[in-house]
Motif scaffolding. Structure first.
Motif, PDB file in Angstrom:
ATOM      1  N   ASP A   2       4.520  -4.475  -3.852  1.00  0.00           N
ATOM      2  CA  ASP A   2       4.201  -3.492  -2.817  1.00  0.00           C
ATOM      3  C   ASP A   2       2.770  -3.600  -2.307  1.00  0.00           C
ATOM      4  O   ASP A   2       2.516  -3.383  -1.123  1.00  0.00           O
ATOM      5  CB  ASP A   2       4.426  -2.073  -3.369  1.00  0.00           C
ATOM      6  N   HIS A   3       1.827  -3.896  -3.186  1.00  0.00           N
ATOM      7  CA  HIS A   3       0.407  -3.917  -2.833  1.00  0.00           C
ATOM      8  C   HIS A   3      -0.226  -5.163  -3.437  1.00  0.00           C
ATOM      9  O   HIS A   3      -0.001  -5.468  -4.614  1.00  0.00           O
ATOM     10  CB  HIS A   3      -0.327  -2.685  -3.367  1.00  0.00           C
ATOM     11  N   ASP A  24      -4.988   1.714   8.025  1.00  0.00           N
ATOM     12  CA  ASP A  24      -4.223   2.812   7.436  1.00  0.00           C
ATOM     13  C   ASP A  24      -3.173   2.325   6.451  1.00  0.00           C
ATOM     14  O   ASP A  24      -2.325   3.115   5.996  1.00  0.00           O
ATOM     15  CB  ASP A  24      -3.577   3.666   8.523  1.00  0.00           C
ATOM     16  N   ALA A  25      -3.201   1.036   6.062  1.00  0.00           N
ATOM     17  CA  ALA A  25      -2.267   0.530   5.056  1.00  0.00           C
ATOM     18  C   ALA A  25      -2.552   1.197   3.711  1.00  0.00           C
ATOM     19  O   ALA A  25      -3.709   1.509   3.388  1.00  0.00           O
ATOM     20  CB  ALA A  25      -2.385  -0.982   4.936  1.00  0.00           C
ATOM     21  N   PRO A  26      -1.532   1.425   2.891  1.00  0.00           N
ATOM     22  CA  PRO A  26      -1.732   2.138   1.631  1.00  0.00           C
ATOM     23  C   PRO A  26      -2.779   1.507   0.716  1.00  0.00           C
ATOM     24  O   PRO A  26      -3.595   2.219   0.123  1.00  0.00           O
ATOM     25  CB  PRO A  26      -0.343   2.114   0.986  1.00  0.00           C
ATOM     26  N   GLY A  71      -6.329   2.296   1.966  1.00  0.00           N
ATOM     27  CA  GLY A  71      -6.749   3.663   1.686  1.00  0.00           C
ATOM     28  C   GLY A  71      -7.085   3.895   0.232  1.00  0.00           C
ATOM     29  O   GLY A  71      -8.083   4.560  -0.091  1.00  0.00           O
ATOM     30  N   ALA A  72      -6.278   3.352  -0.681  1.00  0.00           N
ATOM     31  CA  ALA A  72      -6.524   3.551  -2.113  1.00  0.00           C
ATOM     32  C   ALA A  72      -7.841   2.923  -2.541  1.00  0.00           C
ATOM     33  O   ALA A  72      -8.629   3.531  -3.280  1.00  0.00           O
ATOM     34  CB  ALA A  72      -5.362   2.978  -2.922  1.00  0.00           C
ATOM     35  N   ASN A 113       0.744  -5.494   3.394  1.00  0.00           N
ATOM     36  CA  ASN A 113      -0.091  -4.555   2.643  1.00  0.00           C
ATOM     37  C   ASN A 113      -0.958  -5.339   1.652  1.00  0.00           C
ATOM     38  O   ASN A 113      -0.777  -5.260   0.437  1.00  0.00           O
ATOM     39  CB  ASN A 113       0.804  -3.545   1.923  1.00  0.00           C
ATOM     40  N   GLU A 165      -4.138   5.406  -8.290  1.00  0.00           N
ATOM     41  CA  GLU A 165      -3.561   6.036  -7.113  1.00  0.00           C
ATOM     42  C   GLU A 165      -2.259   5.369  -6.701  1.00  0.00           C
ATOM     43  O   GLU A 165      -1.263   6.036  -6.425  1.00  0.00           O
ATOM     44  CB  GLU A 165      -4.551   6.003  -5.950  1.00  0.00           C
ATOM     45  N   LEU A 166      -2.261   4.038  -6.638  1.00  0.00           N
ATOM     46  CA  LEU A 166      -1.096   3.319  -6.129  1.00  0.00           C
ATOM     47  C   LEU A 166       0.106   3.424  -7.066  1.00  0.00           C
ATOM     48  O   LEU A 166       1.262   3.328  -6.616  1.00  0.00           O
ATOM     49  CB  LEU A 166      -1.456   1.855  -5.895  1.00  0.00           C
TER      50      LEU A 166
END
Length: 426
Positions: free
Chosen positions: A182-183, A344-346, A349-350, A385, A422-423
């Motif tokens: 995901d990240h 603004d990708a997750p 932001g994290a 991402n 956070e993620l």
């Protein structure tokens, strides 16, 4: 005690381990080309990560460019599942380093610690970042053992020569597909309080000018290919370089000089081949009938790759039509399109919130002047991402007396651990 305080305490307690791990990685000389000791460093990481509860895979990029029995392209992918399903955060670092070069005042593979810095080839780019990501993950797991999702750490080959035996090979096999990951955070040395969103594009080509061989005492009986290449360079100086300097981008590329289009003449070879270093004779007197030049064109997200290529071809065609005897061939070597992750990708932001928490100020958003393995994660893996974030000063990469600051690694590890929290929903 708050979670950030517990993570800070856990990472500080591992400072000596962070130093030793970085030194161990530097002391494995993974020079590329040709691609030395990839299996050795993967075996080292395998032992380390399995001891921390990761399941590991060692993957050879069989058939990839550069892979051979003498220099096999080995990669490692390690994964640690959490207590329940959730997102996957992947830290990807390349394990290869460039040639040493001249001008070192310390052993380039010694890992010396001097005045709070660890010196060595790859210290900054990017074994310090790899070590920081491992320490961050281990500290997070120790602090939050019941996390959801999964953590992955990879050490991949050949980033310095295009990444085709590393991330590209893995991406083609689904290791960076959105269904699995995901990240992605790539700990390249862009600065401990900066988030790198992407990179400029690149187009490499080889230009060859043709001539006719003759005796060097009678050059008028031949046609000097080197002089023809000199005309190419002169035309570039007169027309192309000024045009490129006038083009500017809205991408936040660093350093400032890279916010324009650029072209580097990577190499020129003309005439007879160079002899071995122990040859003591003179060259033979010949007019060179060939000259080859490799160009490295870096372009902006506002430019079209087709126009980049056409611009070079038009310059050569104009010379062919206007210069007596001029003839050429051109061959594309490599192309990469620019890429830039949305702010603004997750993952952006994290990491931004973690930077603010660790350093007390907002993160700076930048774009790299050169490409790195985000290009394969984006284009092949179809995963947008993705960012680069890691310790180190970009300007030190590939330089003599390369180093990484120990405090910078520790601070970056804290940012990575907070981003993990956070993620992964802790």
């Amino acid at each position: 005690m708050t979670l950030p305080d517990r993570l800070r305490q856990e990472i500080t307690a591992r400072r000596a381990d962070l130093i030793a791990l970085t030194q161990d990685l530097i002391r494995i000389p993974t020079r590329n080309p040709p691609g030395e000791n990839y299996r050795e460093i993967c075996d080292y990481l395998d032992r380390r990560l399995r001891a921390s509860g990761f399941t590991t895979e060692l993957i050879r990029a069989t058939g990839a460019p550069g892979d051979s029995d003498r220099h096999p392209r080995w990669n490692i992918v390690a994964r640690r599942e959490g207590a329940r399903p959730g997102a996957c955060v992947h830290f990807n670092s390349h394990i290869d380093v460039v040639e040493v070069g001249h001008g070192w005042s310390v052993d380039p593979f010694g890992g010396a610690v001097i005045d709070g810095k660890i010196y060595g080839r790859g210290a900054c780019d990017m074994k310090g970042g790899l070590a920081a990501s491992i320490i961050a993950a281990e500290a997070f797991i120790a602090t939050c053992p019941d996390y959801a999702g999964a953590i992955e750490i990879s050490g991949t080959a050949d980033e310095e020569s295009g990444g085709f035996g590393g991330v590209a090979y893995l991406a083609e096999r689904g290791y960076f597909s959105p269904g699995r990951v995901d990240h992605v955070i790539i700990p390249e040395p862009l600065g401990k309080d900066r988030i790198c969103l992407g990179h400029r594009g690149v187009w490499w080509a080889e230009i060859e000018t043709h001539g006719e061989i003759a005796h060097g005492s009678m050059p008028f009986l031949g046609d000097c290919a080197v002089r023809h290449m000199g005309a190419v360079i002169a035309r570039m100086e007169e027309q192309l370089f000024p045009a490129l300097a006038a083009r500017r981008t809205e991408m936040p590329v660093v350093p400032e000089g890279a916010r324009q289009s650029t072209l580097n003449i990577n190499s020129i070879h003309g005439g007879e081949p160079e002899q071995d270093a122990d040859y003591t004779g003179l060259p033979s007197p010949c007019v060179p009938d060939r000259c080859r030049m490799v160009i490295d064109r870096r372009f902006l997200i506002e430019e079209d790759i087709g126009a980049v290529e056409t611009e070079i071809r038009d310059l050569l065609e104009a010379l062919r039509l206007g210069r007596p005897g001029f003839d050429y061939t051109i061959r594309e070597l490599h192309r990469v399109l620019p890429t830039m992750t949305d702010r603004d990708a997750p993952v952006v932001g994290a990491v931004a919130r973690a930077v603010d928490q660790v350093f007390g100020h907002a993160a700076d958003y930048v774009v790299s002047p050169g490409t790195y393995d985000q290009k394969h994660i984006d284009r092949i893996g179809r995963l947008k991402n993705c960012i680069a974030y890691g310790p180190g000063i970009l300007d030190l990469a590939h330089k003599p007396d390369e180093y990484v600051g120990i405090d910078d690694m520790e601070h970056s590890a804290r940012v990575m651990a907070l981003a993990l929290a956070e993620l992964l929903g802790v």
